[in-house]
Every structure is written in C-alpha cells, then in structure tokens.
Design a protein around this motif. Structure first.
Motif, PDB file in Angstrom:
ATOM      1  N   THR A 231       2.373 139.055  56.888  1.00  0.00           N
ATOM      2  CA  THR A 231       2.629 138.616  55.595  1.00  0.00           C
ATOM      3  C   THR A 231       3.082 139.740  54.569  1.00  0.00           C
ATOM      4  O   THR A 231       3.967 139.783  53.621  1.00  0.00           O
ATOM      5  CB  THR A 231       1.573 137.654  54.930  1.00  0.00           C
ATOM      6  N   MET A 234       6.648 140.461  54.776  1.00  0.00           N
ATOM      7  CA  MET A 234       7.466 139.521  54.516  1.00  0.00           C
ATOM      8  C   MET A 234       8.266 139.510  53.265  1.00  0.00           C
ATOM      9  O   MET A 234       7.705 140.661  52.330  1.00  0.00           O
ATOM     10  CB  MET A 234       7.035 138.159  54.717  1.00  0.00           C
ATOM     11  N   LEU A 240       6.122 131.682  57.024  1.00  0.00           N
ATOM     12  CA  LEU A 240       5.554 131.787  58.159  1.00  0.00           C
ATOM     13  C   LEU A 240       5.137 130.593  58.925  1.00  0.00           C
ATOM     14  O   LEU A 240       4.530 129.890  58.438  1.00  0.00           O
ATOM     15  CB  LEU A 240       4.251 132.905  58.223  1.00  0.00           C
ATOM     16  N   VAL A 258       1.001 136.060  49.548  1.00  0.00           N
ATOM     17  CA  VAL A 258       1.276 134.557  49.389  1.00  0.00           C
ATOM     18  C   VAL A 258       1.817 134.383  47.748  1.00  0.00           C
ATOM     19  O   VAL A 258       2.789 133.934  47.659  1.00  0.00           O
ATOM     20  CB  VAL A 258       0.064 133.674  49.762  1.00  0.00           C
ATOM     21  N   LEU A 263       5.268 132.851  49.159  1.00  0.00           N
ATOM     22  CA  LEU A 263       5.540 132.734  50.743  1.00  0.00           C
ATOM     23  C   LEU A 263       5.037 131.258  51.156  1.00  0.00           C
ATOM     24  O   LEU A 263       4.138 130.613  50.528  1.00  0.00           O
ATOM     25  CB  LEU A 263       4.742 133.463  51.540  1.00  0.00           C
ATOM     26  N   LEU A 265       3.397 129.245  54.344  1.00  0.00           N
ATOM     27  CA  LEU A 265       2.734 129.161  55.295  1.00  0.00           C
ATOM     28  C   LEU A 265       2.402 127.766  55.949  1.00  0.00           C
ATOM     29  O   LEU A 265       1.750 126.768  55.369  1.00  0.00           O
ATOM     30  CB  LEU A 265       1.282 130.008  55.254  1.00  0.00           C
TER      31      LEU A 265
END
Length: 329
Positions: A231, A234, A240, A258, A263, A265
C-alpha cells in the motif's frame, strides 16, 4: 461403479482415498463427464484440511475443475451431446459437485466446449486461474494500458494467468516472488518486471519501477506483513484486491496509506463471477478468445497419474510449482 477421491477425516494429503462408488445418472439439467484430467487448487487442500470457507459432511469428495468427454446428459440439457470434449467451470460448492473422479456429474450451465487445439491437461488448467484473474483485473479493477499492476505469488497458476490477462489489456505487470530462482521464468512468462522479496526492498523497488505515477492495482493472495509495503507504493485512489490468506502472520491495517491515498482494499472470490450469469458469459468470451489467439496460454507445471493423488497433493503444498498441477485419469 466408478473411482472417485474422498476423505473421511480432515488432515494432510494422506487422508485422501480412491474409492469405488455407484454414481447415479445425471439429473435434470446435469451432464456426466468421463474425466481425462483435473486440475489441483489450493482451495482443495484447505477443504481437505478443514480450513476452507465450505464445511463438508464426511466422507467428502473434492475438486473444482476438470476436462473430459460428455458421457451422458440429463433431461432438459440442450447444446451439449455425448462425445463432446468439454471442461468445467468451478462450481460454488465442490462438496456438492466434486471433480476428482473418473466419472463426475456437473450442471450443464458450468460446462464449456473448449478449443479443440487444447490437450486434456491444458484444458483442465483453464477456468479457475483465468476466471479468478479476469474477475479481479478486468471486471473489478478495470485494468487498462495506462496502469501498473502488482501481482504477488506470481508463479502460481492464478498469478501466471493474471500476468497474461494484464498483458492482453496493455498494462505493465510487476511480478512479485520470494526467491530469485523464479525470476527468469516469470520474465519468460511475460512479466514486465520481477521483484524478488528475499533480495530487494519492496517499497523502494516498486517506487523505482512505477515512478511518481505509482501502482494503481495490486492483486494479492498472501496478506500478512506484505500489506504495508504494497500500500505504501500505491497511487492515490488505487485498489488492492485480496483473494487469499496464504500468510500465517497477522495482516496489519495500513491506516495511514488508506486514508492518505483514499485506497480501496477489497476482498474477492471467484464466485462473484461464476455465480452471475451475465458476468460469467463475458468472462468466458474473453478467456475463450484469448485461448484461440494464444494471448492466454495455461502453464502446466507437472502432471500426476490418478493413482498418485496423495503425492500430487503433497507437491501442491510444497510451494515449488510454477503454474498448474494436473492429474490425468
């Protein structure tokens, strides 16, 4: 009577037995297939060990994909006839529809006439890897030519399928593997870049490869400590996709990455594709086209004869394989 593989208790490969059973004829909407080969998957080892998402009533069969010749069709089946060479879409329940056997029964909706150019071993290695990779990369992530995609456990059958699918849509593939022994094989299999965990610092290497653009898509079956470096590399708005839990270590939640990068997940099971008729038809069309034009080529690591199913499962758990393990019948 026909021979099938069953287990009467959970445990290691040694609990698998080849037994003779009386298989009833196919019911409405079903077909019976004389199996020529079947593929092995990590899910089957988990079911056998008692660690799978499905809890079987013992004794239980197992197996998710096979290839062979249709022997008998049940009432209501159209478009399929005895003698057709076919392969099997993984069912949502391998307890209800096990594939390890000389003769197996499956719903006709899960049967595919595969390209005639495929041999039995290759045909048995198609659907679980390619459907899993397609659903994550094409259906969910909408992977495209501008993207970098990280594929961990890259030498697995799903990892290799993911490399081929990502290449087919023009993405830049970054294969992640534990040991340097598989580096050249992964490059030969189409990976644009290979990162070896035992030799390289993952965040630094991924950042070097992707540059300021960063990694938009990560496809991971491992979890565990690798979550944080993945992460960290990213891009903003990246995704992800987690489709397994191979690591025995706890998986930390990378809160800072995150939040800071907004992000996603996302957990993922291939059942999202196989359980949706519209999505499944789109996936089948994509995969069959790729098989026909050779952009998708299943990689079979090793084959075992049916009588060596215990040895085949031992090899499955060795993590030595590069591609699919197939049992011939």
């Amino acid at each position: 009577m026909t021979r099938i593989v069953r287990f009467h208790q959970h445990g290691g490969p040694e609990v698998l037995r080849i037994e003779e059973v009386d298989l009833p004829p196919p019911g409405h909407g079903e077909v019976q297939i004389r199996v020529k080969a079947f593929g092995l998957n990590r899910a089957e080892a988990l079911l056998r060990a008692g660690n799978y998402i499905e809890t079987p009533t013992l004794p239980s069969g197992l197996g998710l994909e096979a290839a062979g010749v249709i022997e008998t069709i049940g009432e209501g089946v159209t478009g399929l006839t005895p003698g057709d060479a076919v392969s099997v879409i993984p069912p949502q329940s391998m307890v209800r529809w096990p594939a390890y056997g000389e003769l197996v029964t499956f719903p006709a909706r899960l049967i595919v006439k595969h390209p005639a150019s495929l041999d039995w071993q290759t045909a048995a290695a198609i659907w679980m890897p390619y459907l899993t990779a397609y659903g994550a990369l094409v259906e969910i992530a909408k992977l495209g030519g501008q993207d970098f995609v990280v594929i961990t456990a890259a030498s697995s059958s799903v990892g290799l399928a993911a490399i081929q699918i990502a290449n087919s849509v023009g993405a830049t593939t970054i294969a992640v593997t534990r040991a340097s022994a598989k580096r050249q094989a992964l490059l030969d299999a189409g990976a644009t870049h290979v990162v070896v965990l035992e030799e390289e610092y993952l965040v630094r290497r991924l950042s070097q490869i992707a540059g300021p653009q960063g990694i938009r898509v990560v496809f991971d079956p491992i979890g565990g400590p690798i979550f944080e470096p993945l992460t960290a590399a990213m891009s903003k708005g990246g995704i992800l996709i987690e489709y397994g839990g191979l690591s025995s270590d706890p998986t930390p939640f990378p809160l800072a990455a995150v939040l800071g990068k907004t992000l996603t997940l996302r957990g993922y099971l291939v059942h999202e594709i196989t359980g949706n008729p519209e999505k499944l038809e789109a996936a089948k069309a994509f995969i069959l086209e790729g098989l026909e034009d050779d952009t998708l080529t299943p990689i079979v690591d090793r084959t075992f004869p049916f009588d060596q199913i215990v040895e085949a499962h031992r090899y499955l758990e060795s993590n030595e394989q590069f591609g699919k393990i197939v049992v011939t019948v």
